[in-house]
Design a protein around this motif. Sequence first.
Motif, PDB file in Angstrom:
ATOM      1  N   ILE A 145      24.781  51.227  28.267  1.00  0.00           N
ATOM      2  CA  ILE A 145      26.120  51.239  28.889  1.00  0.00           C
ATOM      3  C   ILE A 145      26.113  50.934  30.525  1.00  0.00           C
ATOM      4  O   ILE A 145      26.708  50.177  31.097  1.00  0.00           O
ATOM      5  CB  ILE A 145      26.784  52.776  28.924  1.00  0.00           C
ATOM      6  N   LEU A 146      24.969  51.142  31.116  1.00  0.00           N
ATOM      7  CA  LEU A 146      24.481  51.027  32.263  1.00  0.00           C
ATOM      8  C   LEU A 146      24.334  49.320  32.569  1.00  0.00           C
ATOM      9  O   LEU A 146      25.060  48.910  33.494  1.00  0.00           O
ATOM     10  CB  LEU A 146      23.188  51.414  32.835  1.00  0.00           C
ATOM     11  N   ARG A 147      23.861  48.824  31.537  1.00  0.00           N
ATOM     12  CA  ARG A 147      23.733  47.168  31.666  1.00  0.00           C
ATOM     13  C   ARG A 147      25.106  46.541  31.794  1.00  0.00           C
ATOM     14  O   ARG A 147      25.298  45.609  32.318  1.00  0.00           O
ATOM     15  CB  ARG A 147      22.883  46.430  30.395  1.00  0.00           C
ATOM     16  N   VAL A 148      25.916  46.935  30.642  1.00  0.00           N
ATOM     17  CA  VAL A 148      27.241  46.376  30.707  1.00  0.00           C
ATOM     18  C   VAL A 148      28.047  46.539  31.817  1.00  0.00           C
ATOM     19  O   VAL A 148      28.822  45.609  32.275  1.00  0.00           O
ATOM     20  CB  VAL A 148      28.055  47.009  29.239  1.00  0.00           C
ATOM     21  N   ALA A 149      28.077  47.819  32.253  1.00  0.00           N
ATOM     22  CA  ALA A 149      28.864  48.397  33.426  1.00  0.00           C
ATOM     23  C   ALA A 149      28.406  47.625  34.871  1.00  0.00           C
ATOM     24  O   ALA A 149      29.391  47.089  35.304  1.00  0.00           O
ATOM     25  CB  ALA A 149      28.772  49.734  33.578  1.00  0.00           C
ATOM     26  N   ALA A 150      27.169  47.472  34.983  1.00  0.00           N
ATOM     27  CA  ALA A 150      26.662  46.723  36.002  1.00  0.00           C
ATOM     28  C   ALA A 150      27.010  44.991  35.755  1.00  0.00           C
ATOM     29  O   ALA A 150      27.462  44.487  37.021  1.00  0.00           O
ATOM     30  CB  ALA A 150      25.269  46.944  36.399  1.00  0.00           C
ATOM     31  N   GLU A 151      26.796  44.783  34.953  1.00  0.00           N
ATOM     32  CA  GLU A 151      27.384  43.028  34.569  1.00  0.00           C
ATOM     33  C   GLU A 151      28.575  42.800  34.795  1.00  0.00           C
ATOM     34  O   GLU A 151      29.407  42.154  35.577  1.00  0.00           O
ATOM     35  CB  GLU A 151      26.897  42.591  33.350  1.00  0.00           C
ATOM     36  N   GLU A 152      29.504  43.763  34.297  1.00  0.00           N
ATOM     37  CA  GLU A 152      30.773  43.790  34.457  1.00  0.00           C
ATOM     38  C   GLU A 152      31.335  43.930  36.076  1.00  0.00           C
ATOM     39  O   GLU A 152      32.110  43.195  36.528  1.00  0.00           O
ATOM     40  CB  GLU A 152      31.731  44.567  33.593  1.00  0.00           C
ATOM     41  N   LEU A 153      30.652  44.903  36.579  1.00  0.00           N
ATOM     42  CA  LEU A 153      31.041  45.223  37.885  1.00  0.00           C
ATOM     43  C   LEU A 153      30.505  43.993  38.845  1.00  0.00           C
ATOM     44  O   LEU A 153      31.544  43.829  39.960  1.00  0.00           O
ATOM     45  CB  LEU A 153      30.342  46.661  38.300  1.00  0.00           C
ATOM     46  N   THR A 155      30.742  40.820  37.944  1.00  0.00           N
ATOM     47  CA  THR A 155      31.682  39.983  37.844  1.00  0.00           C
ATOM     48  C   THR A 155      32.932  40.161  38.635  1.00  0.00           C
ATOM     49  O   THR A 155      33.448  39.275  39.090  1.00  0.00           O
ATOM     50  CB  THR A 155      31.940  39.638  36.108  1.00  0.00           C
ATOM     51  N   LEU A 156      33.308  41.193  38.709  1.00  0.00           N
ATOM     52  CA  LEU A 156      34.689  41.586  39.197  1.00  0.00           C
ATOM     53  C   LEU A 156      34.258  41.747  40.694  1.00  0.00           C
ATOM     54  O   LEU A 156      35.292  41.388  41.442  1.00  0.00           O
ATOM     55  CB  LEU A 156      34.869  43.288  38.746  1.00  0.00           C
ATOM     56  N   ASP A 157      33.274  41.931  41.022  1.00  0.00           N
ATOM     57  CA  ASP A 157      33.021  42.284  42.745  1.00  0.00           C
ATOM     58  C   ASP A 157      31.587  41.880  42.758  1.00  0.00           C
ATOM     59  O   ASP A 157      30.703  42.454  43.046  1.00  0.00           O
ATOM     60  CB  ASP A 157      32.822  43.844  42.950  1.00  0.00           C
ATOM     61  N   PRO A 158      31.328  40.450  43.173  1.00  0.00           N
ATOM     62  CA  PRO A 158      30.243  39.793  43.301  1.00  0.00           C
ATOM     63  C   PRO A 158      29.362  40.264  44.416  1.00  0.00           C
ATOM     64  O   PRO A 158      30.145  40.414  45.465  1.00  0.00           O
ATOM     65  CB  PRO A 158      30.379  38.174  43.534  1.00  0.00           C
ATOM     66  N   GLY A 159      28.104  40.559  44.366  1.00  0.00           N
ATOM     67  CA  GLY A 159      27.432  41.453  45.387  1.00  0.00           C
ATOM     68  C   GLY A 159      27.636  42.796  45.697  1.00  0.00           C
ATOM     69  O   GLY A 159      26.973  43.555  46.570  1.00  0.00           O
ATOM     70  N   ASN A 160      28.167  43.443  44.716  1.00  0.00           N
ATOM     71  CA  ASN A 160      28.585  44.830  44.772  1.00  0.00           C
ATOM     72  C   ASN A 160      27.192  45.428  44.783  1.00  0.00           C
ATOM     73  O   ASN A 160      26.276  45.178  43.661  1.00  0.00           O
ATOM     74  CB  ASN A 160      29.366  45.317  43.401  1.00  0.00           C
ATOM     75  N   LYS A 161      26.699  46.380  45.530  1.00  0.00           N
ATOM     76  CA  LYS A 161      25.349  46.893  45.682  1.00  0.00           C
ATOM     77  C   LYS A 161      24.947  47.995  44.732  1.00  0.00           C
ATOM     78  O   LYS A 161      23.862  47.857  44.285  1.00  0.00           O
ATOM     79  CB  LYS A 161      25.404  47.838  47.219  1.00  0.00           C
ATOM     80  N   SER A 162      25.886  48.558  44.067  1.00  0.00           N
ATOM     81  CA  SER A 162      25.682  49.384  42.816  1.00  0.00           C
ATOM     82  C   SER A 162      25.232  48.803  41.742  1.00  0.00           C
ATOM     83  O   SER A 162      24.554  48.941  41.048  1.00  0.00           O
ATOM     84  CB  SER A 162      26.867  50.450  42.590  1.00  0.00           C
ATOM     85  N   ALA A 163      26.003  47.525  41.480  1.00  0.00           N
ATOM     86  CA  ALA A 163      25.737  46.695  40.262  1.00  0.00           C
ATOM     87  C   ALA A 163      24.461  45.823  40.516  1.00  0.00           C
ATOM     88  O   ALA A 163      23.530  46.087  39.383  1.00  0.00           O
ATOM     89  CB  ALA A 163      26.602  45.491  40.113  1.00  0.00           C
ATOM     90  N   ILE A 164      23.901  45.694  41.748  1.00  0.00           N
ATOM     91  CA  ILE A 164      22.737  44.763  41.849  1.00  0.00           C
ATOM     92  C   ILE A 164      21.569  46.066  41.782  1.00  0.00           C
ATOM     93  O   ILE A 164      20.508  45.813  41.215  1.00  0.00           O
ATOM     94  CB  ILE A 164      22.790  44.387  43.363  1.00  0.00           C
ATOM     95  N   ALA A 165      21.921  47.284  42.285  1.00  0.00           N
ATOM     96  CA  ALA A 165      20.877  48.384  42.163  1.00  0.00           C
ATOM     97  C   ALA A 165      20.552  48.912  40.821  1.00  0.00           C
ATOM     98  O   ALA A 165      19.435  49.142  40.496  1.00  0.00           O
ATOM     99  CB  ALA A 165      21.344  49.580  43.121  1.00  0.00           C
TER     100      ALA A 165
END
Length: 237
Positions: A145-153, A155-165
């Motif tokens: 779920i972490l992988r899917v959520a980070a990838e979708e996040l 896509t929605l918000d490129p550069g999002n710090k939470s997604a990158i972390a």
Amino acid sequence: MHDWQYFFNHDRSNLNQGAYRIFEPEWKAEILHWFSQKDVAKQQKEDFIQALIDFDDGCGDFYRYRAYFLAAEALSQFPECSLGDAIVEQLLKWSYAYFRQDKLDWQILPKPLVQTARKTLELTDRKRVIATFVHLVHTTESRSILRVAAEELGTLDPGNKSAIAALLLLMKQAKFIPWSEICSLGKIGYNNETVIAALIQFIKMKPDEITNYWLLLENIYQGAIIALGNIAYGNQK
């Protein structure tokens, strides 16, 4: 016309006489416009949203889901809705098979429901969707779920710090070659020094430091280099 019940205009005792405008395609634009009107009382809008998410069709939930998705789309015009967080969270649960901590298993949902929920996520209140994904990234205990959520996040918000972390964490902890994380970081980590450093470190790894050989190593290294080319153009390293 300020009364939301105009869009229902139904007779529960005789459904054949009901004109459910909420389900007629030609009325959708009118309904969404109604939610954007400043001269319509906030409580009217709240009551309409409540009626949509509580819709009981009595025929296998087909129309209940349609009403719910309309309520979700309406959030794009009425983002201050008090029910917005709950609606977007429900969309997220319908969009992906999600881990149920209480029963320790995966919930499988009908494919048409999943596909429509994912499409509606793109049409509802964008800020809320991003915030919900951020919350999921920080709270889930499931790596999948972490992988899917980070990838979708990302896509929605490129550069999002939470997604990158999250992607960097998955890449660091990966027991297998982190192909998915590398591709995702190459899409969302533009000019991010931490991402650049992590990818450079990865391509410096020796073959015997990578435990999974189900893909050719040269292809993996090439993937990391391509990712760097996307996000670190001109970087001297």
